[in-house]
Scaffold this active site. Structure first.
Site, PDB file in Angstrom:
ATOM      1  N   GLU A 103       0.836  -1.198   0.000  1.00 51.05           N
ATOM      2  CA  GLU A 103       0.000   0.000   0.000  1.00 51.05           C
ATOM      3  C   GLU A 103       0.870   1.246   0.000  1.00 51.05           C
ATOM      4  OE1 GLU A 103      -2.856   0.108   3.142  1.00 51.05           O
ATOM      5  OE2 GLU A 103      -3.654  -1.891   2.704  1.00 51.05           O
ATOM      6  N   HIS A 161      -1.757   3.644   8.622  1.00 49.90           N
ATOM      7  CA  HIS A 161      -2.825   2.655   8.456  1.00 49.90           C
ATOM      8  C   HIS A 161      -2.334   1.401   9.164  1.00 49.90           C
ATOM      9  CE1 HIS A 161      -5.320  -0.164   5.628  1.00 49.90           C
ATOM     10  NE2 HIS A 161      -5.841  -0.058   6.842  1.00 49.90           N
TER      11      HIS A 161
END
Length: 438
Positions: A103, A161
């Site tokens: 990501e 995250h």
């Protein structure tokens, strides 16, 4: 949060509107599995564009795109809807993660509101704390462009995250990330934000007493409400703020969750196609004396027989004036106030229709006899005095005028009167328009 949906007759709402127009607006948004597949859906791209345009800084998480094409495509869509000078730039982190599913963090920011001074990719192993983070935090140092003495000039934003299965440990170690940022950049104003997974079954209320970032009273947690699109009911996404200048600059009633499904009238299925998270948002008062945008423009028709009248602003964007809005009452003009553009100049970019968020207003202070048009960007423009009456030839119905508390009214900056069509456009009326003779 629907900051621009109230009228100026409501004191609390008008104060919020005034601030929202001037403040630095920021969001953090986990756009679930963002990549080429999501950008192939036209409605999703269109709604993401509308969401991102609400803010000056957007901290985007869960970018999964090996091709590297999805973020530039979204950036292009956003910039195609911007006014002149309001361009968004993007800073991307490296692709991060222990597994094959990497990501990135993406920071979208308006180049006319902030400047990026530096970036930092945190390295947990290199920092000596071990392999703590599934996706190491990415940090951006911003300059607010404010030159006023005493205002906040620089602040850092830490994007995170967490791995939901290890959220407690990762959140605990975010204080070490903060300490590294402060040491390296010699600043104290820091926002830590993103999908903490700080709720539900991942981090329970009893767990917070063991988390340094929560126990240290210098860190202020600003979000504690459901941030999920589905029926999870968990405060996964958070803002954690610290710094002597930054904390008092946060507008308390600006902090919240933006429910785009409700705002855009989407079904549950349509909302879930965008993401399983809502953006969280806040506003930072950078400089209370910053100039607000002026609301003025030229009245046009695109064709001679066109029944629609448009207001073209100084940036060349045309906004339809719906007949039922108070702006239409303001421009209840004679025919020669409306200009038909030559065919060659009729390809003006269309913006969203002007909404019913503006109103006529006058101050409760009896010494002020003027009637003003207060726009949804909170400029008050004289519309009813001797000079403007001569130029516009319209009447304001007293029933359309809101009486606004004097203290509130005084905080709405005064702009220059709405412009009469200028000489260049007036000359168009005297020309033979080839499109009109057909």
């Amino acid at each position: 949060m629907t900051a621009l949906s109230a009228t100026v007759s409501d004191k609390e709402a008008s104060e919020k509107l005034t601030r929202w127009a001037k403040d630095l607006k920021m969001a953090a948004f986990n756009v679930q599995v963002f990549g080429r597949s999501k950008m192939r859906k036209p409605d999703v791209g269109r709604h993401l564009t509308k969401i991102f345009l609400r803010y000056d800084i957007i901290v985007m998480q869960e970018v999964r795109d090996r091709s590297g094409s999805a973020v530039p495509k979204l950036q292009q869509m956003i910039n195609s809807e911007c006014r002149l000078g309001e361009r968004y730039k993007v800073v991307l982190s490296p692709r991060l993660g222990r597994t094959c599913s990497k990501e990135q963090y993406a920071f979208f920011y308006r180049q006319d509101k902030v400047e990026v001074l530096d970036t930092l990719q945190y390295d947990d192993v290199g920092s000596g704390i071990g392999d703590v983070f599934q996706r190491d935090p990415f940090v951006v140092l911003f300059d607010t462009l404010s030159t006023k003495e005493g205002t906040m000039n620089k602040f850092a934003v830490v994007a995170i995250h967490t791995d939901p299965d290890d959220a407690k440990r990762e959140i605990h170690n975010l204080k070490k990330v903060h300490d590294e940022v402060v040491r390296q950049w010699e600043i104290e104003d820091v926002i830590i934000t993103g999908d903490f997974n700080a709720g539900g079954n991942y981090v329970r209320p009893k767990d917070f007493v063991e988390i340094d970032l929560f126990k240290d009273k210098d860190f202020h947690w600003l979000i504690d409400e459901d941030t999920t699109v589905k029926s999870t009911n968990a405060a996964y996404d958070r803002f954690v703020v610290t710094g002597q200048k930054l904390l008092p600059a946060i507008q308390p009633d600006s902090v919240g969750v933006f429910n785009f499904g409700e705002e855009f009238g989407l079904s549950q299925e349509e909302a879930e196609k965008i993401s399983d998270h809502y953006p969280i948002e806040l506003a930072i008062q950078v400089d209370p004396e910053l100039e607000l945008p002026q609301l003025h423009g030229k009245l046009i028709k695109k064709k001679k027989d066109d029944t629609d009248v448009w207001l073209v602003n100084e940036y060349g964007h045309a906004q339809l004036i719906p007949s039922e809005t108070c702006l239409a009452k303001l421009f209840r003009s004679t025919r020669k106030d409306v200009v038909t553009l030559p065919h060659a100049q009729s390809n003006i970019k269309e913006a969203e229709p002007i909404s019913e968020t503006a109103t006529f207003a006058k101050s409760a202070d009896r010494s002020d006899n003027g009637i003003y048009f207060v726009s949804n960007c909170q400029k008050r423009l004289v519309v009813d005095d001797e000079s403007t009456r001569r130029r516009f030839r319209f009447n304001v119905n007293p029933d359309d005028v809101a009486i606004v508390d004097g203290a509130v009214f005084a905080n709405i900056p005064t702009g220059r009167p709405i412009q009469y069509p200028d000489k260049e456009l007036r000359r168009f009326r005297k020309r033979k328009n080839p499109a009109d003779s057909s």
